[in-house]
Design an enzyme around this catalytic site. Structure first.
Site, PDB file in Angstrom:
ATOM      1  N   HIS A  96      -0.437   4.544   9.689  1.00 48.44           N
ATOM      2  CA  HIS A  96       0.423   4.708   9.918  1.00 48.44           C
ATOM      3  C   HIS A  96       0.498   6.204  11.365  1.00 48.44           C
ATOM      4  CE1 HIS A  96      -0.034   2.592   6.628  1.00 48.44           C
ATOM      5  NE2 HIS A  96       1.075   2.404   6.473  1.00 48.44           N
TER       6      HIS A  96
ATOM      7  N   HIS B  31       0.546  -1.264  -0.051  1.00 46.77           N
ATOM      8  CA  HIS B  31      -0.015  -0.220   0.186  1.00 46.77           C
ATOM      9  C   HIS B  31       0.914   1.281  -0.174  1.00 46.77           C
ATOM     10  CE1 HIS B  31      -0.106  -0.978   4.435  1.00 46.77           C
ATOM     11  NE2 HIS B  31       0.868  -0.228   4.701  1.00 46.77           N
TER      12      HIS B  31
ATOM     13  N   HIS C 143      10.773  -3.120   3.084  1.00 44.91           N
ATOM     14  CA  HIS C 143      10.837  -2.017   3.067  1.00 44.91           C
ATOM     15  C   HIS C 143      11.331  -1.593   3.950  1.00 44.91           C
ATOM     16  CE1 HIS C 143       6.856  -1.742   3.834  1.00 44.91           C
ATOM     17  NE2 HIS C 143       7.111  -0.386   4.804  1.00 44.91           N
TER      18      HIS C 143
ATOM     19  N   GLU D  77       4.889  -5.577   7.855  1.00 42.18           N
ATOM     20  CA  GLU D  77       4.073  -5.178   7.643  1.00 42.18           C
ATOM     21  C   GLU D  77       3.030  -6.334   6.633  1.00 42.18           C
ATOM     22  OE1 GLU D  77       3.305  -0.183   6.918  1.00 42.18           O
ATOM     23  OE2 GLU D  77       3.581  -1.811   4.684  1.00 42.18           O
TER      24      GLU D  77
HETATM   25 FE   LIG Z   1       2.200   0.242   5.416  1.00 43.94          FE
END
Ligand SMILES: [Fe+2]
Length: 280
Positions: free
Chosen positions: A59, A12, A194, A241
């Protein structure tokens, strides 16, 4: 009776939303990524669910360190896009499905002992809106109702991969015990590898990402044994995530058909992954 008609795993990445919002999807940098999403969008258009349950993480938008629910379900009528600092994304608010959301909460808590938080008012950030944009484009209204299911993957201690998988199994039971005749799609979002900050900022581990994509299809139980330390080491500080995909996978049947799989680097400073599954 309600029926789970498929599951989608997708990153996302916020810059994907920005590329859509600013009409950059056909530019050389972005075109390969958006081309790779087309089969998933076509599949979604063909099955067209009545409800999408979107598993994502907030977030530090709606929630923060003052309130960090491990699992939270949105029971509101509407969910507006959150202003993450550049103004809210120009996407429609999501129409919720309070009746199904409360049924899910009831089943999860009373039958499966998942003490999920019920949230009667919540805005939703890119974690939820970017997957919707990838699946549905830029409509005036989203074509299905949306139930946000928010997971804490930000603040220690996050739930385990196995706990996420079991939550997915419980969601499947909840869907199948819902009396209304609705088609449901479950989206697990986030990942892939990431890291946004620190010495390893920009980390991408394609080998490890493919291991997850393989495991999601054919051996999800092996993924449920992976601990957070391995995820931090191999997938980066934000790569954790990916455990949210296991909620989607847990809801699918033991054996699944891979409808579409796509992996692309780079999407901003992350890897982008996409998987569409149906029960075999
Ligand atoms: Fe995220």
């Amino acid at each position: 009776m309600a029926k789970l008609v498929g599951g989608v795993g997708t990153s996302h990445v916020p810059s994907i939303g920005a590329a859509i919002d600013h009409a950059k999807t056909q530019e050389p940098y972005w075109k390969p990524l958006f081309d790779g999403v087309i089969p998933a969008r076509e599949w979604m258009n063909a099955v067209m669910p009545d409800v999408a349950i979107v598993v994502y993480n907030d977030h530090a938008s709606r929630f923060g360190l003052d309130l960090t629910p491990t699992f939270a379900i949105g029971t509101a009528d509407w969910f507006a896009p959150h202003d993450e600092g550049y103004g809210a994304r120009p996407v429609p608010a999501c129409q919720g499905d309070p009746e199904l959301a409360w049924h899910l909460a009831e089943s999860l808590i009373l039958k499966d002992e998942f003490d999920i938080a019920m949230v009667g008012e919540m805005s939703v950030d890119h974690g939820l809106t970017v997957p919707l944009s990838l699946m549905f484009g830029q409509p005036d209204q989203w074509p299905c109702r949306v139930i946000p299911l928010c997971v804490n993957v930000i603040q220690y201690p996050q739930p385990t991969a196995l706990r996420c998988f079991k939550l997915g199994q419980a969601i499947r039971r909840a869907i199948e015990s819902y009396e209304r005749d609705v088609k449901v799609v479950l989206l697990g979002t986030g990942g892939m590898s990431h890291q946004l900050q620190g010495e390893r900022a920009g980390l991408i581990n394609a080998r490890y990402d493919h291991r997850w994509l393989d495991g999601m299809v054919s051996d999800p139980l092996s993924l449920t044994k992976i601990g957070h330390t391995e995820l931090l080491r191999e997938a980066g500080s934000e790569g954790l995530e990916i455990i949210m995909w296991l909620i989607m996978r847990g809801a699918m049947s033991e054996s699944v058909r891979q409808i579409h799989r796509f992996y692309h680097v780079p999407a901003s400073n992350t890897a982008y992954g996409l998987l569409v599954l149906e029960d075999a």
